[in-house]
Design a protein around this motif. Structure first.
Motif, PDB file in Angstrom:
ATOM      1  N   GLY A   1       0.170  -7.361  -7.402  1.00  0.00           N
ATOM      2  CA  GLY A   1      -0.549  -7.266  -8.670  1.00  0.00           C
ATOM      3  C   GLY A   1      -1.738  -6.323  -8.638  1.00  0.00           C
ATOM      4  O   GLY A   1      -2.726  -6.547  -9.336  1.00  0.00           O
ATOM      5  N   ILE A   2      -1.658  -5.273  -7.821  1.00  0.00           N
ATOM      6  CA  ILE A   2      -2.766  -4.321  -7.727  1.00  0.00           C
ATOM      7  C   ILE A   2      -2.307  -2.936  -8.166  1.00  0.00           C
ATOM      8  O   ILE A   2      -1.111  -2.683  -8.323  1.00  0.00           O
ATOM      9  CB  ILE A   2      -3.343  -4.244  -6.299  1.00  0.00           C
ATOM     10  N   GLN A   3      -3.280  -2.044  -8.339  1.00  0.00           N
ATOM     11  CA  GLN A   3      -2.996  -0.644  -8.631  1.00  0.00           C
ATOM     12  C   GLN A   3      -3.766   0.226  -7.649  1.00  0.00           C
ATOM     13  O   GLN A   3      -4.941  -0.033  -7.364  1.00  0.00           O
ATOM     14  CB  GLN A   3      -3.415  -0.279 -10.050  1.00  0.00           C
ATOM     15  N   LEU A   4      -3.087   1.236  -7.123  1.00  0.00           N
ATOM     16  CA  LEU A   4      -3.730   2.211  -6.248  1.00  0.00           C
ATOM     17  C   LEU A   4      -4.302   3.328  -7.105  1.00  0.00           C
ATOM     18  O   LEU A   4      -3.745   3.658  -8.143  1.00  0.00           O
ATOM     19  CB  LEU A   4      -2.712   2.803  -5.270  1.00  0.00           C
ATOM     20  N   ASP A   5      -5.398   3.945  -6.654  1.00  0.00           N
ATOM     21  CA  ASP A   5      -5.883   5.118  -7.374  1.00  0.00           C
ATOM     22  C   ASP A   5      -5.039   6.329  -6.987  1.00  0.00           C
ATOM     23  O   ASP A   5      -4.090   6.215  -6.190  1.00  0.00           O
ATOM     24  CB  ASP A   5      -7.389   5.329  -7.156  1.00  0.00           C
ATOM     25  N   GLU A   6      -5.349   7.492  -7.521  1.00  0.00           N
ATOM     26  CA  GLU A   6      -4.516   8.677  -7.295  1.00  0.00           C
ATOM     27  C   GLU A   6      -4.479   9.126  -5.844  1.00  0.00           C
ATOM     28  O   GLU A   6      -3.608   9.884  -5.441  1.00  0.00           O
ATOM     29  CB  GLU A   6      -4.971   9.841  -8.202  1.00  0.00           C
TER      30      GLU A   6
ATOM     31  N   GLY B   1       3.494   7.718   4.478  1.00  0.00           N
ATOM     32  CA  GLY B   1       4.707   6.917   4.346  1.00  0.00           C
ATOM     33  C   GLY B   1       4.946   6.409   2.944  1.00  0.00           C
ATOM     34  O   GLY B   1       5.812   5.570   2.724  1.00  0.00           O
ATOM     35  N   HIS B   2       4.212   6.922   1.979  1.00  0.00           N
ATOM     36  CA  HIS B   2       4.338   6.451   0.607  1.00  0.00           C
ATOM     37  C   HIS B   2       5.652   6.883  -0.036  1.00  0.00           C
ATOM     38  O   HIS B   2       6.122   7.990   0.196  1.00  0.00           O
ATOM     39  CB  HIS B   2       3.184   7.000  -0.240  1.00  0.00           C
ATOM     40  N   SER B   3       6.180   6.018  -0.866  1.00  0.00           N
ATOM     41  CA  SER B   3       7.315   6.386  -1.710  1.00  0.00           C
ATOM     42  C   SER B   3       6.851   6.534  -3.157  1.00  0.00           C
ATOM     43  O   SER B   3       7.633   6.921  -4.015  1.00  0.00           O
ATOM     44  CB  SER B   3       8.435   5.347  -1.608  1.00  0.00           C
TER      45      SER B   3
ATOM     46  N   LYS C   1      15.524  15.448   4.817  1.00  0.00           N
ATOM     47  CA  LYS C   1      14.912  15.251   3.508  1.00  0.00           C
ATOM     48  C   LYS C   1      14.060  13.993   3.557  1.00  0.00           C
ATOM     49  O   LYS C   1      14.334  13.082   4.329  1.00  0.00           O
ATOM     50  CB  LYS C   1      15.997  15.113   2.445  1.00  0.00           C
ATOM     51  N   PRO C   2      13.061  13.906   2.682  1.00  0.00           N
ATOM     52  CA  PRO C   2      12.183  12.728   2.725  1.00  0.00           C
ATOM     53  C   PRO C   2      12.836  11.439   2.238  1.00  0.00           C
ATOM     54  O   PRO C   2      12.303  10.361   2.457  1.00  0.00           O
ATOM     55  CB  PRO C   2      11.019  13.126   1.821  1.00  0.00           C
ATOM     56  N   MET C   3      13.986  11.550   1.615  1.00  0.00           N
ATOM     57  CA  MET C   3      14.714  10.400   1.070  1.00  0.00           C
ATOM     58  C   MET C   3      13.806   9.631   0.109  1.00  0.00           C
ATOM     59  O   MET C   3      13.372  10.196  -0.858  1.00  0.00           O
ATOM     60  CB  MET C   3      15.273   9.522   2.190  1.00  0.00           C
ATOM     61  N   SER C   4      13.454   8.386   0.404  1.00  0.00           N
ATOM     62  CA  SER C   4      12.640   7.599  -0.524  1.00  0.00           C
ATOM     63  C   SER C   4      11.143   7.851  -0.346  1.00  0.00           C
ATOM     64  O   SER C   4      10.340   7.316  -1.098  1.00  0.00           O
ATOM     65  CB  SER C   4      12.935   6.109  -0.341  1.00  0.00           C
ATOM     66  N   ARG C   5      10.763   8.657   0.620  1.00  0.00           N
ATOM     67  CA  ARG C   5       9.345   8.947   0.865  1.00  0.00           C
ATOM     68  C   ARG C   5       8.960  10.291   0.277  1.00  0.00           C
ATOM     69  O   ARG C   5       9.800  11.046  -0.201  1.00  0.00           O
ATOM     70  CB  ARG C   5       9.061   8.932   2.356  1.00  0.00           C
ATOM     71  N   LEU C   6       7.683  10.605   0.367  1.00  0.00           N
ATOM     72  CA  LEU C   6       7.197  11.880  -0.159  1.00  0.00           C
ATOM     73  C   LEU C   6       7.377  13.018   0.839  1.00  0.00           C
ATOM     74  O   LEU C   6       7.445  14.181   0.438  1.00  0.00           O
ATOM     75  CB  LEU C   6       5.712  11.760  -0.537  1.00  0.00           C
ATOM     76  N   TYR C   7       7.420  12.690   2.145  1.00  0.00           N
ATOM     77  CA  TYR C   7       7.512  13.705   3.192  1.00  0.00           C
ATOM     78  C   TYR C   7       8.468  13.254   4.286  1.00  0.00           C
ATOM     79  O   TYR C   7       8.674  12.061   4.499  1.00  0.00           O
ATOM     80  CB  TYR C   7       6.144  13.936   3.851  1.00  0.00           C
ATOM     81  N   VAL C   8       8.987  14.229   5.031  1.00  0.00           N
ATOM     82  CA  VAL C   8       9.702  13.971   6.275  1.00  0.00           C
ATOM     83  C   VAL C   8       8.641  13.727   7.341  1.00  0.00           C
ATOM     84  O   VAL C   8       7.651  14.471   7.424  1.00  0.00           O
ATOM     85  CB  VAL C   8      10.588  15.183   6.660  1.00  0.00           C
TER      86      VAL C   8
ATOM     87  N   LEU D   1       0.801  -1.227   0.000  1.00  0.00           N
ATOM     88  CA  LEU D   1       0.000   0.000   0.000  1.00  0.00           C
ATOM     89  C   LEU D   1       0.835   1.279   0.000  1.00  0.00           C
ATOM     90  O   LEU D   1       0.313   2.347  -0.324  1.00  0.00           O
ATOM     91  CB  LEU D   1      -0.955   0.017   1.194  1.00  0.00           C
ATOM     92  N   ARG D   2       2.123   1.191   0.355  1.00  0.00           N
ATOM     93  CA  ARG D   2       2.940   2.403   0.440  1.00  0.00           C
ATOM     94  C   ARG D   2       4.040   2.481  -0.613  1.00  0.00           C
ATOM     95  O   ARG D   2       4.468   3.577  -0.961  1.00  0.00           O
ATOM     96  CB  ARG D   2       3.574   2.500   1.827  1.00  0.00           C
ATOM     97  N   HIS D   3       4.503   1.324  -1.086  1.00  0.00           N
ATOM     98  CA  HIS D   3       5.684   1.350  -1.934  1.00  0.00           C
ATOM     99  C   HIS D   3       5.576   0.543  -3.228  1.00  0.00           C
ATOM    100  O   HIS D   3       6.038   0.994  -4.264  1.00  0.00           O
ATOM    101  CB  HIS D   3       6.908   0.846  -1.153  1.00  0.00           C
ATOM    102  N   LYS D   4       5.037  -0.663  -3.149  1.00  0.00           N
ATOM    103  CA  LYS D   4       5.070  -1.565  -4.302  1.00  0.00           C
ATOM    104  C   LYS D   4       3.737  -2.292  -4.494  1.00  0.00           C
ATOM    105  O   LYS D   4       3.625  -3.490  -4.211  1.00  0.00           O
ATOM    106  CB  LYS D   4       6.180  -2.599  -4.128  1.00  0.00           C
ATOM    107  N   PRO D   5       2.727  -1.594  -4.983  1.00  0.00           N
ATOM    108  CA  PRO D   5       1.445  -2.280  -5.202  1.00  0.00           C
ATOM    109  C   PRO D   5       1.565  -3.454  -6.177  1.00  0.00           C
ATOM    110  O   PRO D   5       0.839  -4.444  -6.056  1.00  0.00           O
ATOM    111  CB  PRO D   5       0.533  -1.184  -5.752  1.00  0.00           C
ATOM    112  N   ASP D   6       2.519  -3.363  -7.094  1.00  0.00           N
ATOM    113  CA  ASP D   6       2.701  -4.446  -8.055  1.00  0.00           C
ATOM    114  C   ASP D   6       3.177  -5.747  -7.406  1.00  0.00           C
ATOM    115  O   ASP D   6       3.050  -6.815  -7.994  1.00  0.00           O
ATOM    116  CB  ASP D   6       3.643  -4.025  -9.176  1.00  0.00           C
ATOM    117  N   ALA D   7       3.683  -5.684  -6.166  1.00  0.00           N
ATOM    118  CA  ALA D   7       4.094  -6.899  -5.456  1.00  0.00           C
ATOM    119  C   ALA D   7       2.896  -7.816  -5.197  1.00  0.00           C
ATOM    120  O   ALA D   7       3.061  -9.009  -4.990  1.00  0.00           O
ATOM    121  CB  ALA D   7       4.784  -6.550  -4.133  1.00  0.00           C
TER     122      ALA D   7
END
Length: 180
Positions: free
Chosen positions: A23-28, A79-81, A115-122, A15-21
């Motif tokens: 086989g799903i897709q998140l909406d916007e 916590g999304h990347s 910095k947020p590094m691999s995430r969208l926010y600190v 849900l935060r990093h790899k929905p393809d793990a």
């Protein structure tokens, strides 16, 4: 780690990093249909049903997940990347917030800021205790006190996630110090 904990970690990954793990897709906005999530996770050889998913959501001590009102959709609160808009509420923060990290990252943080590094926010906490717990996950902990009130008065935008985590795009060096 228990099977339930391992499953929760995998759901967080999906849900935060790899929905393809799964086989799903998140909406916007980061939402996915609950049945699609369950089917996707089960297709990886893990065992998940609605009852177990509801238990994971209800008992997650960090409040990572949220169901829609009718429980047909689910998403991670923060916590999304991957780029999603989780409808964060801009809010005025308290005068001070805290960031937990590991001592091994301190030199770089003191040179470049947070910095947020691999995430969208600190991610920032409202108390030192939570920041210490976060820092321990990465090694020997160190806590930074962020001058969030001053940052806000200087035009920086803060957001409060559904589970009480404060978020900001970055924190320049002049806006924090190390606390004991």
């Amino acid at each position: 780690m228990s099977k339930k904990d391992k499953l929760s970690v995998f759901i967080s990954l999906v849900l935060r990093h790899k929905p393809d793990a799964a086989g799903i897709q998140l909406d916007e906005h980061g939402w996915v249909n609950v049945e699609e999530l369950i089917d996707g996770i089960n297709s990886t050889g893990r065992k998940l049903d609605m009852e177990k998913l509801a238990e994971i959501v209800a008992t997650d001590e960090k409040g990572r997940y949220r169901f829609s009102a009718d429980k047909t959709l689910i998403r991670a609160n923060q916590g999304h990347s991957i780029p999603v808009d989780v409808d964060l509420r801009e809010q005025e923060p308290p005068e001070f917030l805290y960031h937990g990290t590991a001592k091994r990252f301190l030199e770089n943080i003191q040179a470049e800021g947070l910095k947020p590094m691999s995430r969208l926010y600190v991610h920032l906490s409202k108390d030192k205790e939570t920041a210490i717990k976060v820092g321990k996950r990465h090694g020997e902990p160190v806590v930074l006190q962020v001058y969030s009130g001053e940052m806000f008065r200087h035009g920086n935008k803060f957001y409060l996630s559904e589970n009480g985590v404060w978020l900001i795009k970055s924190v320049p060096v002049r806006y924090f110090n190390i606390v004991d």
